[in-house]
Design an enzyme around this catalytic site. Sequence first.
Site, mmCIF file in Angstrom:
data_model
loop_
_atom_site.group_PDB
_atom_site.id
_atom_site.type_symbol
_atom_site.label_atom_id
_atom_site.label_comp_id
_atom_site.label_asym_id
_atom_site.label_seq_id
_atom_site.Cartn_x
_atom_site.Cartn_y
_atom_site.Cartn_z
ATOM 1 N N PRO A 2 0.687 -1.259 -0.001
ATOM 2 C CA PRO A 2 0.061 0.187 0.195
ATOM 3 C C PRO A 2 0.968 1.165 -0.099
ATOM 4 O O PRO A 2 1.909 1.386 0.643
ATOM 5 C CB PRO A 2 -0.887 -0.301 1.236
ATOM 6 C CG PRO A 2 -0.003 -0.915 1.971
ATOM 7 C CD PRO A 2 0.659 -1.976 1.136
ATOM 8 N N GLU A 3 0.601 2.277 -0.549
ATOM 9 C CA GLU A 3 1.281 3.730 -0.658
ATOM 10 C C GLU A 3 0.469 4.522 -0.094
ATOM 11 O O GLU A 3 -0.596 4.439 0.794
ATOM 12 C CB GLU A 3 1.132 3.909 -2.023
ATOM 13 C CG GLU A 3 1.956 2.888 -3.233
ATOM 14 C CD GLU A 3 2.007 3.254 -4.580
ATOM 15 O OE1 GLU A 3 2.392 4.350 -4.793
ATOM 16 O OE2 GLU A 3 1.979 2.394 -5.459
ATOM 17 N N LYS A 58 4.591 5.388 4.742
ATOM 18 C CA LYS A 58 3.694 4.266 4.786
ATOM 19 C C LYS A 58 3.533 3.734 6.207
ATOM 20 O O LYS A 58 2.864 2.637 6.467
ATOM 21 C CB LYS A 58 4.203 3.240 3.987
ATOM 22 C CG LYS A 58 4.257 3.713 2.357
ATOM 23 C CD LYS A 58 5.084 2.651 1.498
ATOM 24 C CE LYS A 58 5.477 3.208 0.267
ATOM 25 N NZ LYS A 58 6.167 2.163 -0.633
ATOM 26 N N ARG A 110 1.349 -12.805 4.431
ATOM 27 C CA ARG A 110 2.938 -13.313 4.317
ATOM 28 C C ARG A 110 3.588 -13.065 5.565
ATOM 29 O O ARG A 110 4.878 -13.253 5.497
ATOM 30 C CB ARG A 110 3.238 -12.386 3.092
ATOM 31 C CG ARG A 110 2.532 -12.998 1.729
ATOM 32 C CD ARG A 110 3.229 -11.952 0.681
ATOM 33 N NE ARG A 110 4.321 -12.411 -0.171
ATOM 34 C CZ ARG A 110 5.009 -11.707 -0.841
ATOM 35 N NH1 ARG A 110 4.387 -10.969 -1.758
ATOM 36 N NH2 ARG A 110 6.271 -12.384 -1.216
ATOM 37 N N ARG A 258 11.457 -2.975 -10.685
ATOM 38 C CA ARG A 258 9.780 -2.696 -10.736
ATOM 39 C C ARG A 258 9.348 -2.571 -12.107
ATOM 40 O O ARG A 258 10.014 -1.759 -12.925
ATOM 41 C CB ARG A 258 9.641 -1.341 -9.877
ATOM 42 C CG ARG A 258 10.080 -1.524 -8.380
ATOM 43 C CD ARG A 258 9.537 -2.363 -7.498
ATOM 44 N NE ARG A 258 8.112 -2.534 -7.432
ATOM 45 C CZ ARG A 258 7.524 -1.918 -6.379
ATOM 46 N NH1 ARG A 258 8.185 -1.095 -5.561
ATOM 47 N NH2 ARG A 258 6.091 -1.862 -6.288
#
Length: 268
Positions: A2-3, A58, A110, A258
Amino acid sequence: MPELPEVETVVRTLEKQIRDEEILAVHVRYPRMIEDDVDTFERTLAHEHFRRFERRGKYLIFRMDHVTLVAHLRMEGRFYLQKDDDALSRHMHVIFQLKDHRQLRYQDTRKFGRMKLFPLDYDFSHFKDLGPEPLSDAFNADYIHVYRSGRSEPLKSLLLDQRFTAGIGNIYADEILAACGLRPGRSCRRITRKDEEHIASETKRILQAAIKAGGTTIRTYTSSLGVEGTYQSACTVHSRKVCARCGSEIHVKTIGGRSSYYCPHCQK
């Protein structure tokens, strides 16, 4: 991961739902998720109240009565607010039992997420070497000019560098560069003063619009709290096959490991 807009949405949503709620007890089911002694963590948070809700990059910041709780969702972390008799999934690793018979549950398939306690008045201005908040006045053309001087990495890598500015990730870096008409692989050295001004202003515009839309639900982080992000419908290039502006085919290039989406027609 998430950003900034997604984390901001989680913080704002939790503030509406649990502000001033008392924690009766905490149960940690996966000790490695806590960056403190687990017994101390559980004991310290018992009978604390969620008083103030903040974000730094974040990171989610919860100011309690006597301590500050910091959480990072990493790749798959999500908060759920459920009744205390609802079934627990095996991926719910930290349980906050609230006085009102609800539980704030942290789920992480995770197990990359982390939590840690800090003093109540801890100053997060220079936390983890994070750069200025992109929505702050400190993030401006002058700052960008000074920071990029002498650097040659791709613009995409610069935007993803949390020491440059805190909270921008892959999706919004692509959208910011698309709005500025700059390719993600372009060197930091090869931009103008006008480009610097555009990067500062478009960063603020795009992040504010994304926050208003509840973030981007490509890999959802906020639906667990009853919020569906809708900014993905406004994306110009990221995860698209054709450019939303000109209709040209979107190209994808790997930069710094990325996937970077860009329009070869709109971004020179």
